[in-house]
Design an enzyme around this catalytic site. Structure first.
Site, PDB file in Angstrom:
ATOM      1  N   PHE A  24       0.859  -1.185   0.000  1.00 19.08           N
ATOM      2  CA  PHE A  24       0.000   0.000   0.000  1.00 19.08           C
ATOM      3  C   PHE A  24       0.892   1.231   0.000  1.00 19.08           C
ATOM      4  O   PHE A  24       1.750   1.382   0.860  1.00 19.08           O
ATOM      5  CB  PHE A  24      -0.937   0.031   1.214  1.00 19.08           C
ATOM      6  CG  PHE A  24      -1.856   1.232   1.188  1.00 19.08           C
ATOM      7  CD1 PHE A  24      -2.944   1.270   0.325  1.00 19.08           C
ATOM      8  CD2 PHE A  24      -1.600   2.343   1.983  1.00 19.08           C
ATOM      9  CE1 PHE A  24      -3.771   2.391   0.261  1.00 19.08           C
ATOM     10  CE2 PHE A  24      -2.429   3.469   1.929  1.00 19.08           C
ATOM     11  CZ  PHE A  24      -3.521   3.488   1.062  1.00 19.08           C
ATOM     12  N   ASP A  28       9.199   2.376   1.877  1.00 17.80           N
ATOM     13  CA  ASP A  28       8.037   3.131   2.337  1.00 17.80           C
ATOM     14  C   ASP A  28       7.848   2.793   3.820  1.00 17.80           C
ATOM     15  O   ASP A  28       7.320   1.739   4.168  1.00 17.80           O
ATOM     16  CB  ASP A  28       6.808   2.734   1.505  1.00 17.80           C
ATOM     17  CG  ASP A  28       5.524   3.436   1.971  1.00 17.80           C
ATOM     18  OD1 ASP A  28       5.513   3.966   3.098  1.00 17.80           O
ATOM     19  OD2 ASP A  28       4.543   3.422   1.212  1.00 17.80           O
ATOM     20  N   LYS A  37       2.634   9.591   8.651  1.00 19.94           N
ATOM     21  CA  LYS A  37       1.847   9.171   9.812  1.00 19.94           C
ATOM     22  C   LYS A  37       2.335   9.707  11.171  1.00 19.94           C
ATOM     23  O   LYS A  37       1.906  10.760  11.592  1.00 19.94           O
ATOM     24  CB  LYS A  37       1.703   7.652   9.811  1.00 19.94           C
ATOM     25  CG  LYS A  37       0.805   7.197   8.642  1.00 19.94           C
ATOM     26  CD  LYS A  37       0.240   5.814   8.811  1.00 19.94           C
ATOM     27  CE  LYS A  37      -0.916   5.562   7.865  1.00 19.94           C
ATOM     28  NZ  LYS A  37      -0.593   4.878   6.622  1.00 19.94           N
TER      29      LYS A  37
HETATM   30  C1  LIG Z   1      -0.864   5.190   5.191  1.00 18.40           C
HETATM   31  C2  LIG Z   1       0.162   4.782   4.218  1.00 18.40           C
HETATM   32  C3  LIG Z   1       0.444   5.549   3.064  1.00 18.40           C
HETATM   33  C4  LIG Z   1      -0.375   6.761   2.688  1.00 18.40           C
HETATM   34  O1  LIG Z   1      -0.273   7.794   3.605  1.00 18.40           O
HETATM   35  P1  LIG Z   1      -1.303   9.027   3.502  1.00 18.40           P
HETATM   36  O2  LIG Z   1      -0.809   9.964   4.554  1.00 18.40           O
HETATM   37  O3  LIG Z   1      -2.669   8.493   3.770  1.00 18.40           O
HETATM   38  O4  LIG Z   1      -1.184   9.586   2.142  1.00 18.40           O
HETATM   39  C5  LIG Z   1       1.480   5.150   2.257  1.00 18.40           C
HETATM   40  N1  LIG Z   1       2.212   4.060   2.540  1.00 18.40           N
HETATM   41  C6  LIG Z   1       1.969   3.299   3.620  1.00 18.40           C
HETATM   42  C7  LIG Z   1       2.837   2.113   3.899  1.00 18.40           C
HETATM   43  C8  LIG Z   1       0.921   3.614   4.491  1.00 18.40           C
HETATM   44  O5  LIG Z   1       0.664   2.832   5.542  1.00 18.40           O
END
Ligand SMILES: *Cc1c(COP(=O)(O)O)cnc(C)c1O
Length: 399
Positions: free
Chosen positions: A139, A224, A253
C-alpha cells in the site's frame, strides 16, 4: 436522537462518503484513550492508524504546537525555516539520509520518491529508465501515482488510465523480483513490513538480497516507512532491524505525533537530482508541523519510548500466542514491535464492530487479519485490559 446519531446523520449528508465509518463521534483523546461525544471511553489500539505513536495529545507535542502557533504558522519555502532545518538535521543524524524533502502526507512522500527515482535514473542512465517494481499486497497511498504503485487491485478499480511504469511481484520472493527487472527499471519500492496488506514480515535475508539486487543493477531502493517508521517496530526506522539501508525512505503518519506531515529522506547522491524548481509543496515543512515533528521525534528518541515499544510488543505477542491455544480460529500471531497482526481463519470485520461496542478500537485488514497498533507508550495494564475485552469477544465467537 442521541448526540452521536445526530452527528452521524449530518456527516452522512455532506461529507464525501469515501470511508465506511464506525458509529463513533470522536471528541477528545489522552494517552491510549479516546472519548466520544456522549462521554463513552475507548481503549485505542488503532492510534489513528499508526499516527498517534506517542498516544493522544502528548504534552510535549501539544506544547510545541501551542508555542509555535503564537510565533509563526506559515511563511513559504521561498525562505529558510529553522524548525524545518532542525527536523531535517535530526532525521539525517539518526538515519542513512543526507537530505529531506518535506510534504504533508504519506502518499506525497511516495510521489516525491517516485519523481526522484525517475529523474535521477533518466538523467544518469538512460531516458527510458522509469519503471518501478513494487510488491503485491503493498500500500503506497491514494493519489494516481500512489494507486499505480500499490499492489492491490481494489484501490485501482475505476481510475484508469493509471500511471504507467509499475510492476508488482509477490512480497518476499527474491526470484520473482529478479525476474521482473528489465533495462527499463530504475527502482524497487517496498514496505520493510507490509501494514495494510496484513502485517506481512519479510522472510529472513530477503531485504538484504533486495539490496544486493539493487546494487547489481544500479536501482534505487526505496523503503516506504510511512506506517512502520517512527519507532513502530521498536527501532526508530524499520530498516534498522535488519541493517539494510535503503537509498530513499518515506515517512509520514507518526512523524509529528498527530498533526499532518510527510517526509522523503534520501542519500545525497540521489537527492542532488531534485534541484531548485524540480519539486515543491506549499505547506511542506511549515513551521507549525516541523515544530511538532521535532518535539515528537525528540520524545521518541529520549523518553524510553523505543524500549517500551520492544517490551510491550513482546508481551502483547506472547499473550496473543497464549490465546491461540484456546481459540483454534487464530491461525498466526505476527509482527514486530507494536505492529501486530492476528490472522484468523474466519472474517474479522464483525469482531471489530463488537470490540467498538465494548470500548476497544482495533481494525481488520485483508478481511481476516486483526491489526493491533497501540501507542508505543502503552502500559502493560492497558494491554491486559485490551486482552480481557478481546478474549470476551473470542469466547462469544467460539460459542
Ligand atoms: C498510510 C500509508 C500511506 C499513505 O499515507 P497518507 O498519509 O494516507 O497519504 C502510504 N504508505 C503506507 C505504507 C501507508 O501505511
Amino acid at each position: 436522537m442521541s448526540t452521536t446519531e445526530t452527528w452521524i446523520a449530518r456527516g452522512l449528508t455532506h461529507v464525501a462518503a469515501t470511508y465506511g465509518r464506525y458509529p463513533l463521534v470522536a471528541v477528545r483523546g489522552q494517552g491510549s484513550w479516546l472519548w466520544d461525544v456522549d462521554g463513552k471511553k475507548y481503549l485505542d489500539f488503532l492510534s489513528g492508524v499508526a499516527v498517534n505513536n506517542l498516544g493522544h495529545c502528548h504534552p510535549k507535542v501539544v506544547a510545541a504546537l501551542r508555542e509555535q502557533a503564537e510565533k509563526l504558522l506559515h511563511c513559504s519555502n521561498f525562505y529558510h525555516i529553522p524548525q524545518q532545518i532542525e527536523l531535517a538535521e535530526l532525521l539525517c543524524e539518526h538515519s542513512f539520509g543526507d537530505r529531506v524533502f518535506f510534504c504533508n502526507s504519506g502518499v506525497e512522500a511516495n510521489e516525491a520518491a517516485i519523481k526522484l527515482a525517475r529523474k535521477y535514473s533518466v538523467e544518469t542512465h538512460a531516458p527510458e529508465r522509469s519503471e518501478i517494481v513494487t510488491a503485491l499486497a503493498s500500500f503506497h497511498g491514494r493519489t494516481l501515482a500512489g494507486i499505480s504503485a500499490t499492489g492491490q487491485e481494489k484501490v485501482k478499480a475505476g481510475f484508469s488510465p493509471l500511471l504507467p511504469g509499475f510492476k508488482h511481484v509477490p512480497f518476499g520472493d527474491i526470484t520473482a523480483l529478479r525476474a521482473a527487472i528489465t533495462p527499463q527499471c530504475c527502482a524497487i519500492m517496498l514496505e520493510p513490513v507490509q501494514g495494510e496488506g496484513g502485517v506481512n514480515l519479510p522472510p529472513a535475508g530477503y531485504l538484504q538480497a533486495v539490496r544486493e539486487l539493487c546494487d547489481e543493477h544500479q536501482l534505487l531502493l526505496i523503503f516506504d516507512e510511512v506506517q512502520v517508521g517512527c519507532g513502530r517496530t521498536g527501532s526508530l526506522f524499520a530498516y534498522q532491524q535488519e541493517e539494510v539501508e535503503p537509498d530513499v525512505m518515506t515517512l509520514a503518519k507518526a512523524l509529528a505525533g498527530g498533526p499532518p506531515i510527510g517526509a522523503m529522506v534520501a542519500k545525497e547522491k540521489y537527492a542532488a537530482a531534485l534541484g531548485p524548481g524540480s519539486h515543491g509543496s506549499t505547506f511542506g515543512g511549515n513551521p507549525l508541523m516541523a515544530a511538532a515533528g521535532l518535539a515528537a521525534l525528540k520524545t521518541i528518541l529520549e523518553d524510553g519510548v523505543l524500549k517500551n515499544c520492544v517490551a510491550m510488543g513482546s508481551y502483547l505477542r506472547e499473550r496473543l500466542e497464549t490465546l491461540q491455544e484456546k481459540f483454534p480460529f487464530i491461525v498466526e500471531v505476527r509482527g514486530r514491535g507494536l505492529i501486530i497482526g492476528l490472522e484468523l481463519s474466519i472474517a474479522g470485520g464483525e469482531m471489530v464492530k463488537t470490540a467498538l461496542e465494548r470500548g476497544l478500537l482495533i481494525n481488520c485488514t485483508v478481511d481476516r487479519v486483526l491489526r493491533f497498533l497501540p501507542p508505543l507508550t502503552v502500559s502493560q495494564d492497558e494491554i491486559d485490559q485490551m486482552l480481557e475485552i478481546l478474549s470476551g469477544i473470542f469466547t462469544d465467537y467460539q460459542e
